[in-house]
Design a protein around this motif. Sequence first.
Motif, short mmCIF file in Angstrom:
data_model
loop_
_atom_site.label_atom_id
_atom_site.label_comp_id
_atom_site.label_asym_id
_atom_site.label_seq_id
_atom_site.Cartn_x
_atom_site.Cartn_y
_atom_site.Cartn_z
N PRO A 137 0.81 -1.22 0.00
CA PRO A 137 0.00 0.00 0.00
C PRO A 137 0.84 1.26 0.00
CG PRO A 137 -0.81 -1.56 1.64
CD PRO A 137 0.51 -2.08 1.15
N GLU A 138 2.10 1.15 0.41
CA GLU A 138 2.99 2.31 0.43
C GLU A 138 3.19 2.90 -0.97
OE1 GLU A 138 4.67 -0.50 3.73
OE2 GLU A 138 3.83 -0.70 1.71
N LEU A 139 2.89 2.13 -2.02
CA LEU A 139 2.99 2.66 -3.38
C LEU A 139 2.10 3.89 -3.56
CD1 LEU A 139 2.91 -0.66 -5.46
CD2 LEU A 139 4.90 0.84 -5.10
N LEU A 140 1.04 3.96 -2.76
CA LEU A 140 0.11 5.09 -2.86
C LEU A 140 0.62 6.32 -2.10
CD1 LEU A 140 -3.18 3.04 -2.38
CD2 LEU A 140 -2.30 4.00 -4.52
N GLN A 141 1.74 6.18 -1.41
CA GLN A 141 2.31 7.32 -0.68
C GLN A 141 3.80 7.42 -0.95
OE1 GLN A 141 0.78 5.97 3.15
NE2 GLN A 141 2.82 5.25 3.76
N GLY A 142 4.14 7.33 -2.23
CA GLY A 142 5.52 7.51 -2.64
C GLY A 142 6.44 6.36 -2.32
N ALA A 143 5.87 5.15 -2.12
CA ALA A 143 6.64 3.95 -1.78
C ALA A 143 7.48 4.17 -0.52
CB ALA A 143 7.52 3.51 -2.95
N ARG A 144 6.86 4.79 0.47
CA ARG A 144 7.52 5.01 1.76
C ARG A 144 6.53 4.73 2.89
NH1 ARG A 144 12.35 7.98 1.72
NH2 ARG A 144 13.00 8.58 -0.38
N THR A 145 7.06 4.28 4.02
CA THR A 145 6.22 4.13 5.19
C THR A 145 5.86 5.51 5.71
OG1 THR A 145 8.08 4.04 6.73
CG2 THR A 145 7.37 1.95 5.76
N SER A 146 5.01 5.57 6.73
CA SER A 146 4.54 6.87 7.20
C SER A 146 5.66 7.73 7.78
CB SER A 146 3.43 6.69 8.25
OG SER A 146 3.89 5.95 9.35
N ASN A 147 6.79 7.11 8.18
CA ASN A 147 7.91 7.91 8.69
C ASN A 147 8.95 8.19 7.61
OD1 ASN A 147 9.33 5.41 8.53
ND2 ASN A 147 10.69 6.10 10.16
N GLY A 148 8.67 7.77 6.37
CA GLY A 148 9.55 8.10 5.25
C GLY A 148 10.55 7.02 4.85
N THR A 149 10.48 5.84 5.45
CA THR A 149 11.40 4.76 5.08
C THR A 149 11.02 4.19 3.71
OG1 THR A 149 11.67 4.18 7.41
CG2 THR A 149 12.39 2.56 5.78
N PRO A 150 11.95 4.13 2.75
CA PRO A 150 11.63 3.59 1.42
C PRO A 150 11.24 2.11 1.49
CG PRO A 150 13.72 4.79 1.40
CD PRO A 150 13.34 4.62 2.83
N VAL A 151 10.34 1.72 0.60
CA VAL A 151 9.85 0.34 0.53
C VAL A 151 10.05 -0.18 -0.89
CG1 VAL A 151 7.91 -1.21 0.91
CG2 VAL A 151 8.11 0.86 2.29
N ARG A 152 10.75 -1.29 -1.02
CA ARG A 152 11.00 -1.91 -2.33
C ARG A 152 10.15 -3.17 -2.46
NH1 ARG A 152 17.07 -2.77 -3.18
NH2 ARG A 152 16.94 -0.50 -3.29
N LEU A 153 9.50 -3.33 -3.58
CA LEU A 153 8.62 -4.46 -3.80
C LEU A 153 9.41 -5.69 -4.22
CD1 LEU A 153 5.12 -3.94 -5.13
CD2 LEU A 153 6.26 -6.07 -5.67
N GLN A 154 9.03 -6.85 -3.66
CA GLN A 154 9.71 -8.10 -3.97
C GLN A 154 8.82 -9.01 -4.81
OE1 GLN A 154 10.40 -11.57 -1.17
NE2 GLN A 154 12.49 -10.74 -1.21
N LEU A 155 9.43 -9.65 -5.82
CA LEU A 155 8.74 -10.62 -6.67
C LEU A 155 9.33 -12.00 -6.45
CD1 LEU A 155 8.59 -8.69 -10.09
CD2 LEU A 155 6.90 -8.68 -8.23
N LEU A 156 8.48 -13.02 -6.62
CA LEU A 156 8.92 -14.40 -6.55
C LEU A 156 8.29 -15.16 -7.70
CD1 LEU A 156 9.12 -16.76 -3.49
CD2 LEU A 156 7.70 -17.42 -5.42
N GLY A 157 9.11 -15.89 -8.45
CA GLY A 157 8.61 -16.68 -9.56
C GLY A 157 9.76 -17.27 -10.35
#
Length: 314
Positions: free
Chosen positions: A51-71
């Motif tokens: 859901p952080e993608l909707l807020q600049g891919a960051r948590t509410s305190n500004g920590t970046p979030v990278r999406l992981q894929l598996l396949g």
Amino acid sequence: MRLILAPMEGVMDHDMRDLLTGINTFDLCVTEFVRVTETLLPNRVFYRTCPELLQGARTSNGTPVRLQLLGSSPEYMALNAARAVKLGSPGVDINFGCPAKGVNKNRGGAVLLRDPDELFSIVKAVRDAVPDEFPVTAKIRLGYEDKSLFLENARAIEQAGASELAVHARTKVEGYRPPAYWEYIGKIRENLMIPVIANGEIWNHDDAMRCQSVSGCTDLMVGRPSLVTPNITAMIREAVGPMSWPSVLQLILQLSDRDRKNGKWQYHPSRLKQWLNYLRKAYPQAQSLFERIRALKDADVILEIIYSDLARAA
């Protein structure tokens, strides 16, 4: 030193990431994996996991979030990686480390460590599909049944164009049993040009210093320790002890509030028991609380017990 919050399937969801980054100084979070089969997933799947993608891919305190894929399909991993960055993920991480039997049975996670050529194909396809300005990273274990391919796997990922590599210092078969074999991470780091991140058995400042010394890695990734002692980054960076039990209870109440607001209240009892199962490794009070709520299924009744414990602890 960079400290990265590891992905943990079924545990480290959006709310837990937000809670833990709010009290820690993580430099990056990696999401639970998005499972890729032979399809281009709709946007809602990415937003559900991150859901952080909707807020600049960051948590509410500004920590970046990278999406992981598996396949295991290079073509569809590439298509979904391109979609992930288009939706705002600051790069893509690829999961080659998940030890779950169901995942491995379906050609995902750590089972791919049996075939360095397959790792190369997947990483190269993703790298070719993702614009150069976005990092493509991967997480591996030291192998599946054994460590015989640990260096070949790491080299294949680097040669395919990965930006950096996180290494959990055990094989799939070794699971999470101590020790972590940091010396193998050191051999990987010595043979690769890209940054290498060490992961496994980093529970406090002393562990972190030993891991850095043995592996030669500056950057570290932690998963389970963040659930056992929630102030883990202060423990590592500042050599402090675990936060107080009343402070942990306050965090539990914050999670309770999130679960109620986010429509997860019916799942809260099992979710809390799962967390207490980690916390009791460091807090005797967590063991006592776990035993008292183990058979309870009503989240409101459990909440009353937690408030009562907090009042007594204050």
